[in-house]
Design a protein around this motif. Structure first.
Motif, PDB file in Angstrom:
ATOM      1  N   ALA A  28       0.810  -1.214   0.000  1.00  0.00           N
ATOM      2  CA  ALA A  28       0.000   0.000   0.000  1.00  0.00           C
ATOM      3  C   ALA A  28       0.848   1.270   0.000  1.00  0.00           C
ATOM      4  N   PHE A  29       2.183   1.124  -0.163  1.00  0.00           N
ATOM      5  CA  PHE A  29       3.045   2.304  -0.049  1.00  0.00           C
ATOM      6  C   PHE A  29       2.706   3.368  -1.091  1.00  0.00           C
ATOM      7  N   GLY A  30       2.495   2.966  -2.330  1.00  0.00           N
ATOM      8  CA  GLY A  30       2.204   3.934  -3.378  1.00  0.00           C
ATOM      9  C   GLY A  30       0.936   4.728  -3.094  1.00  0.00           C
ATOM     10  N   GLU A  31      -0.107   4.024  -2.666  1.00  0.00           N
ATOM     11  CA  GLU A  31      -1.369   4.690  -2.345  1.00  0.00           C
ATOM     12  C   GLU A  31      -1.208   5.613  -1.144  1.00  0.00           C
ATOM     13  N   ASN A  32      -0.503   5.156  -0.125  1.00  0.00           N
ATOM     14  CA  ASN A  32      -0.288   5.994   1.055  1.00  0.00           C
ATOM     15  C   ASN A  32       0.573   7.214   0.734  1.00  0.00           C
ATOM     16  N   LEU A  33       1.575   7.025  -0.112  1.00  0.00           N
ATOM     17  CA  LEU A  33       2.422   8.147  -0.508  1.00  0.00           C
ATOM     18  C   LEU A  33       1.624   9.193  -1.278  1.00  0.00           C
ATOM     19  N   HIS A  34       0.739   8.741  -2.132  1.00  0.00           N
ATOM     20  CA  HIS A  34      -0.108   9.674  -2.883  1.00  0.00           C
ATOM     21  C   HIS A  34      -1.015  10.461  -1.938  1.00  0.00           C
ATOM     22  N   ARG A  35      -1.568   9.806  -0.956  1.00  0.00           N
ATOM     23  CA  ARG A  35      -2.426  10.499   0.020  1.00  0.00           C
ATOM     24  C   ARG A  35      -1.619  11.529   0.810  1.00  0.00           C
ATOM     25  N   LEU A  36      -0.408  11.158   1.180  1.00  0.00           N
ATOM     26  CA  LEU A  36       0.448  12.107   1.897  1.00  0.00           C
ATOM     27  C   LEU A  36       0.779  13.303   1.014  1.00  0.00           C
ATOM     28  N   GLN A  37       1.052  13.048  -0.237  1.00  0.00           N
ATOM     29  CA  GLN A  37       1.347  14.141  -1.165  1.00  0.00           C
ATOM     30  C   GLN A  37       0.155  15.083  -1.293  1.00  0.00           C
ATOM     31  N   GLN A  38      -1.058  14.540  -1.347  1.00  0.00           N
ATOM     32  CA  GLN A  38      -2.257  15.372  -1.430  1.00  0.00           C
ATOM     33  C   GLN A  38      -2.409  16.258  -0.194  1.00  0.00           C
ATOM     34  N   LEU A  39      -2.191  15.684   0.987  1.00  0.00           N
ATOM     35  CA  LEU A  39      -2.298  16.467   2.215  1.00  0.00           C
ATOM     36  C   LEU A  39      -1.225  17.548   2.279  1.00  0.00           C
TER      37      LEU A  39
END
Length: 246
Positions: A28-39
């Motif tokens: 899930a790293f890619g999805e979590n990284l994308h969410r962090l980038q959005q925040l």
């Protein structure tokens, strides 16, 4: 009024960073990284109670040794939080200040400009033996490495975060352009010399220009490892923004 330690945007960024970098090799790293980038893209200077300025005089006592006693440093750092998996804080740069070309061994990173304009040059190291030619004579006796100079771009508060990974854009130089600047910085995991994550500084080796225009990017270059520049050091300042609890 929301409670800073429960509902602030920076608290949500920290929580998402903890989730993201707890398992950087997980599915899930890619999805979590994308969410962090959005925040991170939502964060503005006012969210951290910051107004445009350079490092303050308070940073001189915290970051300057005897050679710089009483001198406002070119760069200062506001620590926000740190865990075993990531660190987060704010760097403040005086007008014209430069964080020299440096690396982040085995680390991920995210940088979001809060105010001002930064010019960021990003490079990748190339595998040993990839060089097509020997380093130029200007290299001297310092260790050299071949690198891919990938990009040189300007970032403002309207820009998305600048990202680095262990293998992509891992070396960068950061210059404040036309005034003071500040950026929110996440490194994962934090620097730790005892675990092989020490910061190394480099100088770009360039031969005489072949034309008036700067060489196009991306291009392969030689770098030489150097000591920390005498005119660069980082002071410390208290973080004025919402409290972060992890």
């Amino acid at each position: 009024m929301p409670r800073d330690n429960m509902a602030s945007l920076i608290q949500r960024v920290a929580r998402q960073a903890r989730i993201t970098f707890r398992s950087p090799a997980g599915p899930a790293f890619g999805e979590n990284l994308h969410r962090l980038q959005q925040l991170l893209d939502e964060v503005r200077a006012e969210d951290l109670h910051l107004a445009p300025r350079g490092p303050s005089a308070a940073a001189a006592a915290a970051g300057g040794g005897p050679p710089w006693a009483g001198v406002v440093p070119p760069v200062s750092y506001m620590h926000i939080c740190e865990t075993e998996s990531f660190s987060m804080g704010v760097f403040l740069l005086r007008s014209g200040a430069c964080i020299p070309l440096h690396d982040h061994p085995g680390m991920n990173g995210m940088l979001k400009v809060l105010y001002g304009t930064l010019r960021i040059a990003c490079m990748d190291t190339l595998p040993a033996g990839a060089a097509a030619a020997p380093p130029p004579p200007a290299a001297g006796s310092g260790p050299c490495l071949r690198a891919l100079f990938r990009s040189r771009q300007q970032y403002t508060p309207a820009s998305p975060p600048c990202l680095l990974s262990p293998h992509t854009d891992n070396l960068h130089q950061i210059d404040a352009v036309d005034g003071p600047a500040a950026f929110l910085d996440i490194l994962a995991p934090p620097y730790d010399p005892q675990h092989g994550r020490d910061c190394h500084y480099y100088r770009l080796l360039e031969g005489p220009p072949a034309a008036a225009e700067p060489p196009a990017l991306p291009r392969e270059v030689w770098l030489v490892e150097t000591p920390q520049a005498a005119d660069f050091w980082c002071g410390g300042e208290p973080y004025p923004g919402p409290r972060v609890c992890l």
